[in-house]
Enzyme design. Structure first.
Site, PDB file in Angstrom:
ATOM      1  N   LYS A 264       0.835  -1.217   0.000  1.00  8.93           N
ATOM      2  CA  LYS A 264       0.000   0.000   0.000  1.00  8.93           C
ATOM      3  C   LYS A 264       0.866   1.262   0.000  1.00  8.93           C
ATOM      4  O   LYS A 264       0.631   2.174  -0.789  1.00  8.93           O
ATOM      5  CB  LYS A 264      -0.919   0.044   1.234  1.00  8.93           C
ATOM      6  CG  LYS A 264      -1.974  -1.039   1.280  1.00  8.93           C
ATOM      7  CD  LYS A 264      -2.972  -0.801   2.404  1.00  8.93           C
ATOM      8  CE  LYS A 264      -2.362  -0.837   3.792  1.00  8.93           C
ATOM      9  NZ  LYS A 264      -1.852  -2.151   4.222  1.00  8.93           N
TER      10      LYS A 264
ATOM     11  N   ARG B 155      -9.392   0.579   8.896  1.00  8.43           N
ATOM     12  CA  ARG B 155      -8.865  -0.741   9.193  1.00  8.43           C
ATOM     13  C   ARG B 155      -9.800  -1.486  10.136  1.00  8.43           C
ATOM     14  O   ARG B 155      -9.406  -2.496  10.711  1.00  8.43           O
ATOM     15  CB  ARG B 155      -7.518  -0.574   9.877  1.00  8.43           C
ATOM     16  CG  ARG B 155      -6.353  -1.129   9.074  1.00  8.43           C
ATOM     17  CD  ARG B 155      -5.135  -0.748   9.850  1.00  8.43           C
ATOM     18  NE  ARG B 155      -3.938  -1.410   9.569  1.00  8.43           N
ATOM     19  CZ  ARG B 155      -2.866  -0.800   9.053  1.00  8.43           C
ATOM     20  NH1 ARG B 155      -2.923   0.443   8.657  1.00  8.43           N
ATOM     21  NH2 ARG B 155      -1.743  -1.464   8.935  1.00  8.43           N
TER      22      ARG B 155
ATOM     23  N   ARG C 127      11.219  -6.554   4.900  1.00  5.15           N
ATOM     24  CA  ARG C 127      11.129  -5.126   5.229  1.00  5.15           C
ATOM     25  C   ARG C 127      11.779  -4.845   6.591  1.00  5.15           C
ATOM     26  O   ARG C 127      12.398  -3.801   6.790  1.00  5.15           O
ATOM     27  CB  ARG C 127       9.650  -4.694   5.254  1.00  5.15           C
ATOM     28  CG  ARG C 127       9.456  -3.215   5.493  1.00  5.15           C
ATOM     29  CD  ARG C 127       8.093  -2.754   5.049  1.00  5.15           C
ATOM     30  NE  ARG C 127       7.059  -3.101   6.004  1.00  5.15           N
ATOM     31  CZ  ARG C 127       5.754  -2.878   5.815  1.00  5.15           C
ATOM     32  NH1 ARG C 127       5.332  -2.341   4.686  1.00  5.15           N
ATOM     33  NH2 ARG C 127       4.872  -3.213   6.723  1.00  5.15           N
TER      34      ARG C 127
ATOM     35  N   ARG D 229      11.888  -1.688  10.747  1.00  7.49           N
ATOM     36  CA  ARG D 229      10.628  -1.385  11.442  1.00  7.49           C
ATOM     37  C   ARG D 229      10.403  -2.382  12.559  1.00  7.49           C
ATOM     38  O   ARG D 229      10.356  -3.584  12.333  1.00  7.49           O
ATOM     39  CB  ARG D 229       9.457  -1.450  10.442  1.00  7.49           C
ATOM     40  CG  ARG D 229       9.064  -0.092   9.925  1.00  7.49           C
ATOM     41  CD  ARG D 229       7.923  -0.191   8.963  1.00  7.49           C
ATOM     42  NE  ARG D 229       6.691  -0.676   9.575  1.00  7.49           N
ATOM     43  CZ  ARG D 229       5.503  -0.562   8.986  1.00  7.49           C
ATOM     44  NH1 ARG D 229       5.399   0.015   7.795  1.00  7.49           N
ATOM     45  NH2 ARG D 229       4.429  -1.029   9.569  1.00  7.49           N
TER      46      ARG D 229
ATOM     47  N   ARG E 287      -0.280  -9.213  13.365  1.00 13.03           N
ATOM     48  CA  ARG E 287      -0.757  -8.226  12.391  1.00 13.03           C
ATOM     49  C   ARG E 287      -1.650  -8.910  11.347  1.00 13.03           C
ATOM     50  O   ARG E 287      -2.655  -8.346  10.920  1.00 13.03           O
ATOM     51  CB  ARG E 287       0.419  -7.506  11.724  1.00 13.03           C
ATOM     52  CG  ARG E 287       1.178  -6.653  12.726  1.00 13.03           C
ATOM     53  CD  ARG E 287       2.372  -5.990  12.106  1.00 13.03           C
ATOM     54  NE  ARG E 287       1.972  -4.899  11.249  1.00 13.03           N
ATOM     55  CZ  ARG E 287       2.697  -4.420  10.250  1.00 13.03           C
ATOM     56  NH1 ARG E 287       3.862  -4.963   9.964  1.00 13.03           N
ATOM     57  NH2 ARG E 287       2.269  -3.409   9.552  1.00 13.03           N
TER      58      ARG E 287
END
Ligand code: AMP
Length: 197
Positions: free
Chosen positions: A22, A97, A136, A142, A154
């Site tokens: 996204k 969300r 990532r 992160r 998640r």
């Protein structure tokens, strides 16, 4: 130039699971549509970095792979959507969300005399989510991507709280389903077609 450029604002929600791309696609799409990119994840990360009260609250949830409570998130988005730069449109990334957030968005937009034009849903398989998030974590560092348990949380949070937004939208709006597997530019070409139809 897009077909809405003459007629007015273009209001878009970019939806999809964590790791769907996204943020990457939004960075390209905001230029294509010439609208501000509003990422709730980026807004929370900004507050976390600056150690604000909102940041402290957000961190206690995002570190666990959980959603920041609706009332906090909705108030932040309402404030952002009331800014003058949004009058020509927006690209929302990572909001809504949850179904209460989707309902709140409808109310906020109605209150501002605006409406949602496009819901673009980028989809990828769970296995690909796990691969991408752990990559990532290595590249961007992160915190919420680093721990496999947090990644699983998640994914679970997405399925339990976020995915039902699609059920909320489908009877009301056309949801544009985009296959998120492929090179960044390939996926972007698929998304661009939505706005060229
Ligand atoms: P993202 O970068 O969009 O994956 O967001 C990172 C984290 O910020 C999420 O895991 C949540 O903890 C929080 N967050 C972002 N957007 C929302 C939202 N719409 N509602 C609740 N929490 C959110």
């Amino acid at each position: 130039m897009n077909k809405h450029a003459k007629t007015g604002a273009i209001n878009v929600v970019l939806f999809g699971p964590p790791g769907a791309g996204k943020g990457t696609q939004a960075a390209k799409l905001k230029d294509f549509l010439a609208v501000p990119h509003i990422s709730t994840g980026d807004m929370f990360r900004y507050h976390i970095k600056n150690n604000t009260e909102l940041g402290k609250t957000a961190k206690s949830y995002s570190d666990k792979g959980k959603l920041v409570p609706d009332e906090v998130t909705i108030a932040m988005v309402k404030d952002r959507l009331s800014q003058p730069d949004v009058k020509n449109g927006f690209l929302l990334d990572g909001f809504p969300r949850s179904v209460p957030q989707a309902e709140a968005l409808d109310k906020i937009l109605a209150g501002l005399g605006m409406k949602l034009d496009y819901v673009v849903n980028i989809s990828i398989a769970d296995e690909e989510i796990r691969n991408r998030l752990s990559k990532r974590a290595q590249i961007e560092g992160r915190a919420d991507d680093a721990d496999p348990k947090v990644i699983q949380n998640r994914i679970n949070t997405y399925k339990a709280q976020s995915e039902p937004c699609l059920k909320y939208y489908r009877p009301k709006k056309h949801v544009w389903d985009i296959n998120g597997i492929g090179a960044i530019d390939e996926v972007f070409e698929r998304i661009k077609k939505v706005f060229q139809k």
